[in-house]
Scaffold this motif. Structure first.
Motif, PDB file in Angstrom:
ATOM      1  N   ASP A  87     -15.246  34.759  -2.658  1.00  0.00           N
ATOM      2  CA  ASP A  87     -14.494  34.097  -1.589  1.00  0.00           C
ATOM      3  C   ASP A  87     -15.286  33.989  -0.289  1.00  0.00           C
ATOM      4  O   ASP A  87     -15.311  32.932   0.350  1.00  0.00           O
ATOM      5  N   LEU A  88     -15.929  35.078   0.122  1.00  0.00           N
ATOM      6  CA  LEU A  88     -16.569  35.095   1.432  1.00  0.00           C
ATOM      7  C   LEU A  88     -17.964  34.481   1.432  1.00  0.00           C
ATOM      8  O   LEU A  88     -18.365  33.833   2.405  1.00  0.00           O
ATOM      9  N   LEU A  89     -18.714  34.689   0.356  1.00  0.00           N
ATOM     10  CA  LEU A  89     -20.074  34.159   0.291  1.00  0.00           C
ATOM     11  C   LEU A  89     -20.164  32.844  -0.477  1.00  0.00           C
ATOM     12  O   LEU A  89     -21.242  32.263  -0.591  1.00  0.00           O
ATOM     13  N   GLY A  90     -19.031  32.378  -0.995  1.00  0.00           N
ATOM     14  CA  GLY A  90     -19.003  31.054  -1.609  1.00  0.00           C
ATOM     15  C   GLY A  90     -19.508  30.976  -3.027  1.00  0.00           C
ATOM     16  O   GLY A  90     -19.856  29.894  -3.508  1.00  0.00           O
ATOM     17  N   GLY A  91     -19.546  32.106  -3.737  1.00  0.00           N
ATOM     18  CA  GLY A  91     -19.993  32.076  -5.125  1.00  0.00           C
ATOM     19  C   GLY A  91     -18.919  31.539  -6.052  1.00  0.00           C
ATOM     20  O   GLY A  91     -17.721  31.676  -5.793  1.00  0.00           O
ATOM     21  N   THR A  92     -19.348  30.923  -7.135  1.00  0.00           N
ATOM     22  CA  THR A  92     -18.439  30.417  -8.162  1.00  0.00           C
ATOM     23  C   THR A  92     -18.528  31.317  -9.384  1.00  0.00           C
ATOM     24  O   THR A  92     -19.618  31.527  -9.929  1.00  0.00           O
ATOM     25  N   LEU A  93     -17.397  31.855  -9.809  1.00  0.00           N
ATOM     26  CA  LEU A  93     -17.382  32.703 -11.000  1.00  0.00           C
ATOM     27  C   LEU A  93     -17.700  31.848 -12.225  1.00  0.00           C
ATOM     28  O   LEU A  93     -16.999  30.871 -12.500  1.00  0.00           O
ATOM     29  N   VAL A  94     -18.751  32.210 -12.950  1.00  0.00           N
ATOM     30  CA  VAL A  94     -19.154  31.405 -14.103  1.00  0.00           C
ATOM     31  C   VAL A  94     -18.959  32.130 -15.427  1.00  0.00           C
ATOM     32  O   VAL A  94     -18.791  31.494 -16.472  1.00  0.00           O
ATOM     33  N   CYS A  95     -18.981  33.466 -15.418  1.00  0.00           N
ATOM     34  CA  CYS A  95     -18.748  34.204 -16.651  1.00  0.00           C
ATOM     35  C   CYS A  95     -18.579  35.679 -16.318  1.00  0.00           C
ATOM     36  O   CYS A  95     -18.761  36.103 -15.174  1.00  0.00           O
ATOM     37  N   GLY A  96     -18.230  36.455 -17.322  1.00  0.00           N
ATOM     38  CA  GLY A  96     -18.054  37.882 -17.119  1.00  0.00           C
ATOM     39  C   GLY A  96     -17.314  38.497 -18.286  1.00  0.00           C
ATOM     40  O   GLY A  96     -16.940  37.816 -19.242  1.00  0.00           O
ATOM     41  N   SER A 106     -18.437  43.253 -15.999  1.00  0.00           N
ATOM     42  CA  SER A 106     -19.306  42.475 -15.110  1.00  0.00           C
ATOM     43  C   SER A 106     -18.712  41.118 -14.767  1.00  0.00           C
ATOM     44  O   SER A 106     -17.873  40.577 -15.497  1.00  0.00           O
ATOM     45  N   LEU A 107     -19.188  40.576 -13.645  1.00  0.00           N
ATOM     46  CA  LEU A 107     -18.849  39.227 -13.187  1.00  0.00           C
ATOM     47  C   LEU A 107     -20.134  38.545 -12.735  1.00  0.00           C
ATOM     48  O   LEU A 107     -20.952  39.151 -12.043  1.00  0.00           O
ATOM     49  N   HIS A 108     -20.303  37.280 -13.127  1.00  0.00           N
ATOM     50  CA  HIS A 108     -21.468  36.501 -12.702  1.00  0.00           C
ATOM     51  C   HIS A 108     -21.009  35.412 -11.731  1.00  0.00           C
ATOM     52  O   HIS A 108     -20.136  34.606 -12.068  1.00  0.00           O
ATOM     53  N   PHE A 109     -21.624  35.387 -10.549  1.00  0.00           N
ATOM     54  CA  PHE A 109     -21.331  34.356  -9.558  1.00  0.00           C
ATOM     55  C   PHE A 109     -22.566  33.486  -9.352  1.00  0.00           C
ATOM     56  O   PHE A 109     -23.687  33.997  -9.252  1.00  0.00           O
ATOM     57  N   ALA A 110     -22.349  32.168  -9.293  1.00  0.00           N
ATOM     58  CA  ALA A 110     -23.440  31.216  -9.082  1.00  0.00           C
ATOM     59  C   ALA A 110     -23.336  30.623  -7.681  1.00  0.00           C
ATOM     60  O   ALA A 110     -22.236  30.472  -7.127  1.00  0.00           O
ATOM     61  N   GLY A 113     -28.211  25.901  -5.346  1.00  0.00           N
ATOM     62  CA  GLY A 113     -29.631  26.075  -5.609  1.00  0.00           C
ATOM     63  C   GLY A 113     -29.930  26.759  -6.921  1.00  0.00           C
ATOM     64  O   GLY A 113     -31.084  26.873  -7.313  1.00  0.00           O
ATOM     65  N   GLY A 114     -28.883  27.248  -7.612  1.00  0.00           N
ATOM     66  CA  GLY A 114     -29.093  27.836  -8.930  1.00  0.00           C
ATOM     67  C   GLY A 114     -29.186  29.345  -8.967  1.00  0.00           C
ATOM     68  O   GLY A 114     -29.311  29.926 -10.044  1.00  0.00           O
ATOM     69  N   SER A 115     -29.142  30.012  -7.813  1.00  0.00           N
ATOM     70  CA  SER A 115     -29.223  31.473  -7.820  1.00  0.00           C
ATOM     71  C   SER A 115     -27.912  32.079  -8.307  1.00  0.00           C
ATOM     72  O   SER A 115     -26.841  31.480  -8.179  1.00  0.00           O
ATOM     73  N   LYS A 116     -28.002  33.295  -8.875  1.00  0.00           N
ATOM     74  CA  LYS A 116     -26.821  33.976  -9.393  1.00  0.00           C
ATOM     75  C   LYS A 116     -26.881  35.467  -9.076  1.00  0.00           C
ATOM     76  O   LYS A 116     -27.954  36.038  -8.905  1.00  0.00           O
ATOM     77  N   VAL A 117     -25.697  36.060  -8.998  1.00  0.00           N
ATOM     78  CA  VAL A 117     -25.553  37.502  -8.820  1.00  0.00           C
ATOM     79  C   VAL A 117     -24.641  38.018  -9.919  1.00  0.00           C
ATOM     80  O   VAL A 117     -23.590  37.422 -10.192  1.00  0.00           O
ATOM     81  N   GLU A 118     -25.051  39.096 -10.562  1.00  0.00           N
ATOM     82  CA  GLU A 118     -24.214  39.762 -11.559  1.00  0.00           C
ATOM     83  C   GLU A 118     -23.698  41.064 -10.958  1.00  0.00           C
ATOM     84  O   GLU A 118     -24.490  41.926 -10.564  1.00  0.00           O
ATOM     85  N   LEU A 119     -22.382  41.198 -10.872  1.00  0.00           N
ATOM     86  CA  LEU A 119     -21.766  42.428 -10.389  1.00  0.00           C
ATOM     87  C   LEU A 119     -21.438  43.311 -11.584  1.00  0.00           C
ATOM     88  O   LEU A 119     -20.828  42.847 -12.550  1.00  0.00           O
TER      89      LEU A 119
END
Length: 228
Positions: A87-96, A106-110, A113-119
């Motif tokens: 919500d705050l950094l604008g990531g889109t949940l793509v899988c988890g 886990s949750l993956h946010f995209a 530019g194509g970068s992703k973060v896995e929580l």
């Protein structure tokens, strides 16, 4: 867009970039600074913008070598982390999903530019839980995709680096890990395989309710009696 389609776009963009650079170089040799020179600059600029959209920082360098796919971050509160990174950094949940073998959820946010973060949140005692308790969470690993895992492993060996774990069992997903002791303190995962495609309909709440799990390196919906 599927991972294979994105890879094709990246490769095509790289080819187009090189062609435009050859054209601009030739025009420079001919001393052409007129319409063709301006057109070459404009095409290069457009290719640069498109490359950013498909996750290529430097189209002239792609697609050779490994590509950084995501950063893994260990968290204590997955819902709070999802609010921050989504919500705050604008990531889109793509899988988890949950992974019993690894003891995580886990949750993956995209991001643009194509970068992703896995929580990653530990769900039972294990390596990720120990990381959380010893370090309080934070960056845990970097995941790179490589076109040739065998060549990457040979390169690591040539540099004196040791692969501490490798899984070559599934042709669609092969991976190897380098120990933080040999990589300046960061666990590195190197993968040869197809990108994980975004999952339609997945939500943070559904993952937290354990309605999704990782199977064969892909998120799968858990079939409960209520859904049968």
């Amino acid at each position: 867009m599927a991972g294979g389609d994105v890879d094709e776009l990246r490769a095509a963009t790289a080819d187009a970039w090189r062609a435009v650079e050859r054209m601009r170089s030739r025009l420079g040799e001919l001393g052409d600074t007129g319409v063709l020179g301006i057109l070459g600059e404009r095409i290069a600029a457009l290719l640069g913008e498109f490359a950013w959209e498909v996750g290529m920082v430097d189209p002239a360098a792609a697609p050779a070598g490994a590509r950084l796919d995501h950063v893994g971050v260990v968290v204590r509160d997955l819902r709070a982390a999802a609010t921050l990174y989504g919500d705050l950094l604008g990531g889109t949940l793509v899988c988890g999903g949950g992974h019993d073998g690894m003891g995580i959820r886990s949750l993956h946010f995209a991001y643009a530019g194509g970068s992703k973060v896995e929580l990653l949140q530990p769900t039972r005692p294990g390596p990720v839980a120990r990381f959380l308790e010893s370090r309080g969470g934070g960056p845990h690993h970097l995941t790179f995709f490589t076109p040739d895992l065998s060549a990457s492993i040979e390169g690591f060996a040539g540099a004196g680096l040791t692969v501490v774990d490798a899984d070559r069992g599934a042709p669609e997903w092969q991976e190897a890990y380098l120990s933080p002791r040999e990589t300046q303190g960061c666990l590195i995962q190197v993968v040869e395989g197809a990108d994980i495609a975004p999952v339609s309909g997945i939500t943070v709440d559904a993952v937290l309710r354990d309605e999704w799990e990782w199977r064969d390196h892909r998120p799968q919906r858990v079939m409960t009696e209520a859904r049968r």
